[in-house]
Design an enzyme around this catalytic site. Structure first.
Site, short mmCIF file in Angstrom:
data_model
loop_
_atom_site.label_atom_id
_atom_site.label_comp_id
_atom_site.label_asym_id
_atom_site.label_seq_id
_atom_site.Cartn_x
_atom_site.Cartn_y
_atom_site.Cartn_z
N ASP A 36 41.05 71.19 18.68
CA ASP A 36 41.69 70.79 19.57
C ASP A 36 40.20 71.47 20.88
OD1 ASP A 36 44.19 69.43 18.81
OD2 ASP A 36 45.60 71.64 19.34
N ASP A 274 38.86 31.71 54.46
CA ASP A 274 38.59 31.58 53.64
C ASP A 274 39.56 32.89 52.45
OD1 ASP A 274 35.98 30.91 54.35
OD2 ASP A 274 34.70 32.70 53.88
N GLY A 409 37.38 34.02 39.63
CA GLY A 409 37.72 33.17 38.40
C GLY A 409 37.52 31.68 39.64
N LEU A 410 37.44 31.84 40.87
CA LEU A 410 37.08 30.68 41.33
C LEU A 410 35.96 29.73 40.55
CD1 LEU A 410 38.10 28.62 43.66
CD2 LEU A 410 36.87 29.97 45.64
#
Length: 509
Positions: A36, A274, A409-410
């Site tokens: 531990d 935008d 992603g774009l």
């Protein structure tokens, strides 16, 4: 696997470690077996601290269980005091040591150590890490904080930041500067950076700023009753919440709210042409209750996203998150099982995830962009640079963190124009995923079998598969699922181009 990686919270003694490691002049003696003793790994590897945490273990072994483990604890406690000479000590047991019922607190009281020794009673099998941090700091505050004379000028305490917290260090810096602009000094920041003697003078402040309810609310409520210290209820994460927070501070102190918004970048972008690309993006939120609640407001009211799901892993925050989810028209997911979270994300098919490091890994598997908003996190979310979540600069950091995955992603969509290029093709993987290709289960082509009608398997014909790949990758999974659902409802077992476009027209309506 779940214990080694997929765990949102550790046991409550890890929360106690977070408090001890955040403070100075405090030492934690933990009755724990060999195995531990992982505090050094947690704080030096993940948070990249340059000194070891102030934790001493008894490290008893199996052969010790037949002898006097209580004496092992007393020896460890005495040695820790003599070596480190702390101003105060906290003592407790790990989840494993709790089973042998040695009572570390009672034993420590009989030793006559010349410093305050605070016993921790943490129910290891009923509660978890955030509760452990909250309870530990509460017990320290109750033992050490006393009524004292108030500071001459208006001051406050910053309550709740701990070690292993998500950007806690930088949040302290941001709030300290913002409050200073308003004429409010910080008396003590605790637990982060505080010593036991600092805890003793918490009562000198005029009010408390509760930064993180998960780890500071119990202490704040006690100080409100015993030390006459009101505390703020607004967590200043996001533009709107920061404005509300400063107004709340003004109402408590009678000072005029002052915010330097010249550094703010988000509002102008939200009003620009935008930003229309981001409007209506479907997002799923999961993390600790405080950060999920803050993220939901930012997502809907400041970024124009659509919140399609939310939840938290710490059950202490279940009630407020369920109430908030109703306001957003969704059902809250309260769970500490990552598989339930993954199933919810896959079913909702969001365009972005706002979550923890677990959701980041889920997003990689499902090819869904993810921005991290909450602990637990890994080393990349303890940056060397200044990167708060709270206040004005925090709003800028959040804006960058959330927008970039979607903008990338774009970019991937545009790169589909060059799909035959050696560098920009589906096999190369998404650039914002580090170029590593990951194919979600929903993208795996079903094997073509002769008895598809009887097995319920849907077959994608080659021409339909090629057409499907023209759809941007970040919505392709949703398009596949919608088409398969449409085909199943129509009794169609082979999907060609006609079925693909019929499904598209159906869902467009």
């Amino acid at each position: 696997m779940k214990l080694t990686l997929w765990t949102y919270e550790g046991p409550p003694h890890v929360g106690a470690m977070r408090v001890a490691t955040a403070m100075t002049g405090l030492h934690y003696v933990l009755h724990a077996p060999q195995g531990d003793t992982y505090a050094d790994l947690l704080f030096t590897m993940i948070e990249r601290r340059n000194h070891r945490p102030p934790v001493t273990y008894t490290t008893f072994q199996a052969r010790d269980l037949g002898s006097d483990t209580a004496n092992l604890f007393k020896t460890a406690c005495q040695n820790a005091y003599e070596r480190f000479k702390p101003e105060a000590m906290i003592v407790g047991a790990s989840c494993t040591a709790e089973l042998i019922q040695d009572d570390p607190g009672g034993m420590a009281e009989t030793m006559g150590l010349p410093v305050p020794v605070i016993a921790l009673e943490l129910p290891s099998y009923q509660r978890k890490e955030n509760f452990g941090a909250d309870e530990t700091f509460f017990q320290i505050t109750r033992a050490l904080a006393k009524p004292v004379e108030k500071t001459a000028h208006v001051s406050c305490n910053l309550i709740g930041p701990t070690a292993l917290g998500f950007r806690h260090r930088d949040d302290i810096t941001e709030l300290t500067g913002m409050l200073a602009d308003m004429g409010v000094a910080v008396n003590v920041s605790a637990p982060y950076g505080a010593s036991p003697s600092d805890i003793a003078r918490l009562g000198a402040a005029h009010f408390n700023v509760l930064m993180y309810p998960e780890t500071g609310e119990a202490a704040c409520r006690w100080m409100e009753r015993e030390l006459d210290l009101p505390f703020t209820k607004t967590v200043p994460i996001g533009v709107g919440a920061t404005r509300d927070f400063m107004a709340e501070v003004a109402s408590i102190t009678g000072l005029t709210s002052q915010i330097d918004e010249s550094r703010l970048r988000l509002p102008w972008y939200s009003a620009s042409v935008d930003s229309t690309y981001l409007t209506g993006k479907r997002v799923f939120l999961f993390g600790d209750g405080t950060h999920v609640a803050a993220a939901a407001r930012i997502a809907r009211d400041e970024m124009g996203f659509e919140v399609v799901g939310m939840g938290c892993y710490n059950r202490e925050m279940a009630r407020p998150i369920r109430k908030l989810a109703k306001d957003y028209g969704v059902e809250a997911l309260i769970t500490d099982d990552y598989l339930e979270v993954e199933a919810a994300i896959e079913a909702l098919a969001p365009e972005m995830i706002l979550g923890t490091q677990m959701e980041r890994m889920i997003g990689k598997r499902l090819n869904i962009p993810c921005a991290v908003i909450s602990a637990p996190v890994h080393v990349q979310d303890y940056p060397a640079r200044y990167s708060p979540q709270m206040g004005i600069e925090g709003a800028n950091v959040i804006f960058d963190t959330w927008v970039h995955p979607l903008v990338m992603g774009l970019e991937e969509h545009l790169l589909h124009m060059f799909r035959d290029d050696f560098e920009f093709n589906d096999a190369a993987g998404a650039s914002h995923h580090g170029g590593h290709h990951s194919t979600p289960a929903s993208e795996t082509k079903q094997p073509e079998t002769a008895d598809a009608a009887t097995t319920g398997t849907v077959i994608w014909l080659d021409e339909a598969e090629r057409e499907l790949k023209k759809i941007p990758f970040f919505v392709r999974g949703k398009a596949r699922r919608n088409t398969e659902t449409f085909a199943a409802n129509q009794g169609v077992h082979e999907i060609g181009i006609d079925t693909l476009y019929e499904a598209k027209a159906h869902y467009a309506r």
